[in-house]
Scaffold this motif. Structure first.
Motif, PDB file in Angstrom:
ATOM      1  N   LYS A  83       9.869 -56.948  -2.883  1.00 17.94           N
ATOM      2  CA  LYS A  83       8.729 -56.660  -3.757  1.00 17.94           C
ATOM      3  C   LYS A  83       7.439 -56.580  -2.946  1.00 17.94           C
ATOM      4  CE  LYS A  83      10.761 -58.827  -7.817  1.00 17.94           C
ATOM      5  NZ  LYS A  83      10.714 -59.988  -8.732  1.00 17.94           N
ATOM      6  N   TYR A  84       7.277 -57.484  -2.009  1.00 21.50           N
ATOM      7  CA  TYR A  84       6.089 -57.484  -1.153  1.00 21.50           C
ATOM      8  C   TYR A  84       5.977 -56.162  -0.398  1.00 21.50           C
ATOM      9  CZ  TYR A  84       2.812 -58.992   2.487  1.00 21.50           C
ATOM     10  OH  TYR A  84       1.735 -59.097   3.327  1.00 21.50           O
ATOM     11  N   ARG A  85       7.092 -55.706   0.161  1.00 19.39           N
ATOM     12  CA  ARG A  85       7.053 -54.455   0.923  1.00 19.39           C
ATOM     13  C   ARG A  85       6.817 -53.259   0.020  1.00 19.39           C
ATOM     14  NH1 ARG A  85      12.236 -54.735   4.307  1.00 19.39           N
ATOM     15  NH2 ARG A  85      12.846 -55.945   2.514  1.00 19.39           N
ATOM     16  N   ILE A  86       7.380 -53.262  -1.179  1.00 19.50           N
ATOM     17  CA  ILE A  86       7.113 -52.163  -2.113  1.00 19.50           C
ATOM     18  C   ILE A  86       5.616 -52.110  -2.431  1.00 19.50           C
ATOM     19  CG2 ILE A  86       7.487 -51.350  -4.480  1.00 19.50           C
ATOM     20  CD1 ILE A  86      10.425 -52.367  -4.158  1.00 19.50           C
ATOM     21  N   GLU A  87       4.999 -53.272  -2.602  1.00 18.19           N
ATOM     22  CA  GLU A  87       3.545 -53.305  -2.827  1.00 18.19           C
ATOM     23  C   GLU A  87       2.800 -52.712  -1.639  1.00 18.19           C
ATOM     24  OE1 GLU A  87       2.455 -57.348  -3.684  1.00 18.19           O
ATOM     25  OE2 GLU A  87       3.831 -57.454  -5.383  1.00 18.19           O
ATOM     26  N   ARG A  88       3.221 -53.062  -0.413  1.00 15.77           N
ATOM     27  CA  ARG A  88       2.567 -52.509   0.781  1.00 15.77           C
ATOM     28  C   ARG A  88       2.774 -50.989   0.830  1.00 15.77           C
ATOM     29  NH1 ARG A  88       1.768 -56.979   0.118  1.00 15.77           N
ATOM     30  NH2 ARG A  88       0.070 -55.904  -0.915  1.00 15.77           N
ATOM     31  N   ILE A  89       3.962 -50.525   0.490  1.00 14.89           N
ATOM     32  CA  ILE A  89       4.250 -49.089   0.499  1.00 14.89           C
ATOM     33  C   ILE A  89       3.360 -48.374  -0.516  1.00 14.89           C
ATOM     34  CG2 ILE A  89       6.002 -47.347  -0.035  1.00 14.89           C
ATOM     35  CD1 ILE A  89       8.076 -49.388   1.175  1.00 14.89           C
ATOM     36  N   ARG A  90       3.177 -48.960  -1.690  1.00 13.24           N
ATOM     37  CA  ARG A  90       2.313 -48.354  -2.714  1.00 13.24           C
ATOM     38  C   ARG A  90       0.877 -48.169  -2.205  1.00 13.24           C
ATOM     39  NH1 ARG A  90       5.018 -47.956  -7.389  1.00 13.24           N
ATOM     40  NH2 ARG A  90       6.551 -49.527  -7.968  1.00 13.24           N
ATOM     41  N   GLU A  91       0.462 -48.983  -1.255  1.00 21.82           N
ATOM     42  CA  GLU A  91      -0.889 -48.893  -0.688  1.00 21.82           C
ATOM     43  C   GLU A  91      -1.008 -47.790   0.372  1.00 21.82           C
ATOM     44  OE1 GLU A  91      -1.387 -52.851   0.830  1.00 21.82           O
ATOM     45  OE2 GLU A  91      -1.620 -53.720  -1.167  1.00 21.82           O
ATOM     46  N   MET A  92       0.121 -47.232   0.808  1.00 18.20           N
ATOM     47  CA  MET A  92       0.128 -46.223   1.866  1.00 18.20           C
ATOM     48  C   MET A  92      -0.073 -44.837   1.274  1.00 18.20           C
ATOM     49  SD  MET A  92       3.327 -47.591   4.116  1.00 18.20           S
ATOM     50  CE  MET A  92       3.330 -49.238   4.800  1.00 18.20           C
ATOM     51  N   GLU A  93      -1.058 -44.154   1.789  1.00 16.78           N
ATOM     52  CA  GLU A  93      -1.393 -42.829   1.282  1.00 16.78           C
ATOM     53  C   GLU A  93      -0.291 -41.824   1.593  1.00 16.78           C
ATOM     54  OE1 GLU A  93      -5.008 -39.705   1.923  1.00 16.78           O
ATOM     55  OE2 GLU A  93      -5.487 -41.847   1.897  1.00 16.78           O
ATOM     56  N   GLY A  94       0.079 -41.042   0.601  1.00 24.55           N
ATOM     57  CA  GLY A  94       1.003 -39.935   0.791  1.00 24.55           C
ATOM     58  C   GLY A  94       2.480 -40.270   0.669  1.00 24.55           C
ATOM     59  N   ILE A  95       2.841 -41.543   0.580  1.00 23.44           N
ATOM     60  CA  ILE A  95       4.257 -41.906   0.498  1.00 23.44           C
ATOM     61  C   ILE A  95       4.772 -41.623  -0.910  1.00 23.44           C
ATOM     62  CG2 ILE A  95       5.949 -43.773   0.677  1.00 23.44           C
ATOM     63  CD1 ILE A  95       4.762 -42.855   3.369  1.00 23.44           C
ATOM     64  N   LYS A  96       5.883 -40.909  -0.979  1.00 30.45           N
ATOM     65  CA  LYS A  96       6.481 -40.520  -2.258  1.00 30.45           C
ATOM     66  C   LYS A  96       7.860 -41.149  -2.476  1.00 30.45           C
ATOM     67  CE  LYS A  96       3.233 -37.423  -3.120  1.00 30.45           C
ATOM     68  NZ  LYS A  96       2.063 -37.935  -3.776  1.00 30.45           N
ATOM     69  N   THR A  97       8.547 -41.489  -1.367  1.00 24.77           N
ATOM     70  CA  THR A  97       9.948 -41.920  -1.457  1.00 24.77           C
ATOM     71  C   THR A  97      10.165 -43.197  -0.666  1.00 24.77           C
ATOM     72  OG1 THR A  97      10.628 -39.596  -1.599  1.00 24.77           O
ATOM     73  CG2 THR A  97      12.337 -41.183  -1.012  1.00 24.77           C
TER      74      THR A  97
END
Length: 151
Positions: A91-105
């Motif tokens: 969950k922590y990493r998914i939150e970090r990924i959501r903060e990354m611009e342009g990531i879709k997958t």
């Protein structure tokens, strides 16, 4: 429980986590790969500590396409499995990924032993390659759209 960024001083504890999960979840051949990864491919890597002891770890790497974040090298101490540490770290990493611009997958390559864990977060099985990691350790490639990921 604290989740923090990986430091090179954590390497020995992480290798020990891998050894504690070998051969049940990892092939002995994978230790060399993990050492190489920690030395050369860490982009975003995190450890989970309880009382100053590393009990889990896992990372995020970005694919060359600029659209995909790959969950990588998840390991939890056997005495702490099934207690929510892996879920908290994911969950922590998914939150970090959501903060990354342009990531879709979000993508992960895991084994037949662990893929049901990632299904809980909305990742879907896309490919199976038998004996990919080592004999008896198949590769299950999973992915999902970031928008449909469950946290």
């Amino acid at each position: 429980m604290e989740i923090r960024k990986y430091k090179s001083a954590d390497q020995e504890q992480i290798i020990q986590l891998l050894r504690l999960n070998t051969p049940e979840y990892f092939s002995p051949d994978e230790e060399e790969d993990l050492v190489y990864y920690l030395a050369h491919h860490v982009e975003y890597y995190y450890v989970v500590e309880i009382a100053g002891v590393v009990v889990g770890c896992g990372g995020i790497n970005l694919a060359d396409d600029g659209l995909t974040a790959k969950i990588s090298w998840d390991i939890v101490h056997p005495d702490h499995q099934g207690k929510g540490i892996g879920s908290a770290l994911t969950k922590y990493r998914i939150e970090r990924i959501r903060e990354m611009e342009g990531i879709k997958t979000i993508s992960v390559r895991t084994s037949q032993l662990v893929y049901p864990f990632y299904q809980k977060f909305g990742l879907e099985l896309k490919e199976i390659v038998e004996d990919f990691w080592a004999e008896g350790f198949d590769m299950y490639r999973m992915e999902c759209d970031l928008e449909t990921t469950q946290d």
